[in-house]
Design a protein around this motif. Sequence first.
Motif, PDB file in Angstrom:
ATOM      1  N   ALA A  12       0.814  -1.224   0.000  1.00 31.53           N
ATOM      2  CA  ALA A  12       0.000   0.000   0.000  1.00 31.53           C
ATOM      3  C   ALA A  12       0.844   1.268   0.000  1.00 31.53           C
ATOM      4  N   GLU A  13       2.153   1.127   0.123  1.00 33.98           N
ATOM      5  CA  GLU A  13       3.036   2.291   0.053  1.00 33.98           C
ATOM      6  C   GLU A  13       4.425   1.807  -0.364  1.00 33.98           C
ATOM      7  N   ASP A  31       6.124  -8.312  -0.410  1.00 25.00           N
ATOM      8  CA  ASP A  31       5.501  -7.095  -0.898  1.00 25.00           C
ATOM      9  C   ASP A  31       4.194  -7.444  -1.614  1.00 25.00           C
ATOM     10  N   ILE A  32       3.225  -6.563  -1.520  1.00 27.73           N
ATOM     11  CA  ILE A  32       1.973  -6.737  -2.266  1.00 27.73           C
ATOM     12  C   ILE A  32       1.559  -5.370  -2.780  1.00 27.73           C
ATOM     13  N   THR A  58      -7.086   0.893  -5.613  1.00 26.15           N
ATOM     14  CA  THR A  58      -8.547   0.846  -5.540  1.00 26.15           C
ATOM     15  C   THR A  58      -9.174   0.819  -6.936  1.00 26.15           C
ATOM     16  N   ASP A  92       2.227   5.331 -11.047  1.00 22.42           N
ATOM     17  CA  ASP A  92       3.315   4.614 -10.362  1.00 22.42           C
ATOM     18  C   ASP A  92       4.445   4.366 -11.353  1.00 22.42           C
ATOM     19  N   ARG A 132       4.823   7.081  -6.380  1.00 21.09           N
ATOM     20  CA  ARG A 132       4.014   7.648  -7.457  1.00 21.09           C
ATOM     21  C   ARG A 132       4.750   8.775  -8.120  1.00 21.09           C
ATOM     22  N   LYS A 184      -0.958   4.266   5.804  1.00 21.18           N
ATOM     23  CA  LYS A 184       0.120   4.749   4.946  1.00 21.18           C
ATOM     24  C   LYS A 184       0.826   5.903   5.657  1.00 21.18           C
TER      25      LYS A 184
HETATM   26  O1  DLL Z   1      -3.078   0.909  -1.337  1.00 26.09           O
HETATM   27  C1  DLL Z   1      -4.267  -1.036  -2.105  1.00 26.09           C
HETATM   28  C2  DLL Z   1      -3.410  -1.895  -1.250  1.00 26.09           C
HETATM   29  C3  DLL Z   1      -3.793  -2.232   0.016  1.00 26.09           C
HETATM   30  C4  DLL Z   1      -2.231  -2.426  -1.756  1.00 26.09           C
HETATM   31  C5  DLL Z   1      -3.036  -3.077   0.821  1.00 26.09           C
HETATM   32  C6  DLL Z   1      -1.439  -3.280  -0.997  1.00 26.09           C
HETATM   33  C7  DLL Z   1      -1.842  -3.593   0.278  1.00 26.09           C
HETATM   34  P1  DLL Z   1      -4.903   2.767  -2.816  1.00 26.09           P
HETATM   35  O2  DLL Z   1      -5.185   3.339  -1.479  1.00 26.09           O
HETATM   36  O3  DLL Z   1      -5.861   3.060  -3.924  1.00 26.09           O
HETATM   37  O4  DLL Z   1      -4.841   1.196  -2.766  1.00 26.09           O
HETATM   38  O5  DLL Z   1      -3.451   3.239  -3.225  1.00 26.09           O
HETATM   39  C8  DLL Z   1      -2.848   2.752  -4.376  1.00 26.09           C
HETATM   40  O6  DLL Z   1      -0.662   2.927  -3.378  1.00 26.09           O
HETATM   41  O7  DLL Z   1      -1.066   3.416  -6.877  1.00 26.09           O
HETATM   42  C9  DLL Z   1       0.731   2.960  -5.274  1.00 26.09           C
HETATM   43  O8  DLL Z   1       1.108   4.300  -5.477  1.00 26.09           O
HETATM   44  C10 DLL Z   1       0.674   2.694  -3.785  1.00 26.09           C
HETATM   45  N1  DLL Z   1       1.038   1.297  -3.515  1.00 26.09           N
HETATM   46  C11 DLL Z   1       0.217   0.255  -3.289  1.00 26.09           C
HETATM   47  N2  DLL Z   1       0.940  -0.859  -3.033  1.00 26.09           N
HETATM   48  C12 DLL Z   1       2.252  -0.517  -3.133  1.00 26.09           C
HETATM   49  C13 DLL Z   1       3.498  -1.211  -2.989  1.00 26.09           C
HETATM   50  C14 DLL Z   1      -3.985   0.453  -2.008  1.00 26.09           C
HETATM   51  N3  DLL Z   1       3.554  -2.494  -2.675  1.00 26.09           N
HETATM   52  C15 DLL Z   1      -1.452   3.299  -4.511  1.00 26.09           C
HETATM   53  N4  DLL Z   1       4.628  -0.504  -3.193  1.00 26.09           N
HETATM   54  C16 DLL Z   1      -0.718   2.754  -5.691  1.00 26.09           C
HETATM   55  C17 DLL Z   1       4.610   0.799  -3.512  1.00 26.09           C
HETATM   56  C18 DLL Z   1       2.319   0.863  -3.449  1.00 26.09           C
HETATM   57  N5  DLL Z   1       3.483   1.505  -3.633  1.00 26.09           N
END
Ligand code: DLL
Length: 433
Positions: A213-214, A234-235, A239, A303, A327, A423
């Motif tokens: 998520a970051e 890492d995952i 959204t 990203d 991002r 985050k």
């Molecule tokens: O962050 C979904 C998520 C939740 C991913 C839990 C992983 C775990 P949003 O809030 O819409 O969704 O933010 C998405 O977060 O475009 C990236 O910029 C950043 N991001 C997500 N995962 C990663 C990662 C969730 N593993 C935005 N590494 C994305 C770096 C990430 N950035």
Amino acid sequence: MERYFQEEIECAPVEKLREIQNEKLPKQVRHVWDNVPYYRKKMEEKGVTPDDIKGIDDLHKLPFLSKADLKAAYPYGLLGCDLKECVRIHSTSGTTGKRVVAFYTQGDIDMWNECCARAIVAAGGSNEDVVQVSYGYGLFTGGAGLDGGSHKVGCLTIPQSSGNTERQIMFIMDLSATILCCTPSYAAYLAESMKEMGLKPEDIPLKAGIFGAEAWSEEMRRDIEKTLGIKAYDIYGLTEISGPGVSFECSDQHGMHINEDHFIAEIIDPDTGEVLPEGTQGELVFTSLDKKAFPLLRYRTRDICTLTREKCSCGRTHIRMAKPKGRSDDMLIIRGVNVFPSQIETVLLNNGYAANYQIIVDRINNTDTFDINVEMTPDMFTDNVGEVQARKKVLEDGLKSMLGIKAKVTLVAPKTITRSEGKAVRVVDKRKI
Ligand code: DLL
């Protein structure tokens, strides 16, 4: 031995994956054309019709969607089916203006949960595991996504959500949680808190973490792994495209496999929109092949990363994306130089600091100021001014050689920078105000 949630598809030959995409894409374009007037208009403006899209080689003909489109179409303009078919929404944490609202049919949720189940199994999960989901539940996709995946795998799921650190630790210890799912910054905080309580890695029942998520660095991964005695995976996800699980790491831990049977990934030049060859760094773009309620085609994520189809030791064939650097809109331009918070984090962790820092940028007399507050660890903390000055210089030199510009470092006492349960907020850019 590597285990898979859906081996047949996760390890399918690349030609088979192409076949699946070639079959799904024209159907999905037709679905969007018929149901999403907003995108149909964009296609018409570009002179493209569904008949022009016979397979993935034609993907480049389709128009992009961007965050601006999502804003313009808010809230229902990109809906791809009747509202009565939708069973849920999720929303981004958007800092300014309207949030993104994404819709899901039950089928969309099942597909998404399967993606998260693949991630959990890739991290070594099975129905013998106890999974503590410490991502936020609610509008954020983190909690619901990993929770759904954990159920699909048949794990015992602890729906903790974020916050209440003491209770988090109590449940991990009392219920012998084996897999922790949360943001890397919260994982680092939990690790720090457990260490302070005197818990050693061998006392902690966790074996794996699924953190995303970051953006987070390799150094931060090693730090968390060491303190908790786990393997940290890492995952990635967003959204707009479903949530976590768009891609995930396997045992090889060299990039995240994108679930290509559901999503097509492209890398483009963010300035020209040109599709770039494999291995080149650029902006990641996704086309969702199966989603019915929020079927985004060629969505620009902002990203920045690279893709590789090199063979992976885990046996999965799906294309891998490198850790996003952050991002494109996280990137700071300071005195004309591009700076990613992840670069700063690398320097800090390489010098023995934890990832507790804050970047403050301002513009004074037309010149950018660049300050970084860095928390000392308890072992470093001292009131010997000479020692602090020496430490500060080492960091400033390290940052200068990493970034190419000078930052002013202030070392602050342990625990003085606010911890994040979701985050992390690392940047205060006063220039925009
Ligand atoms: O962050 C979904 C998520 C939740 C991913 C839990 C992983 C775990 P949003 O809030 O819409 O969704 O933010 C998405 O977060 O475009 C990236 O910029 C950043 N991001 C997500 N995962 C990663 C990662 C969730 N593993 C935005 N590494 C994305 C770096 C990430 N950035």
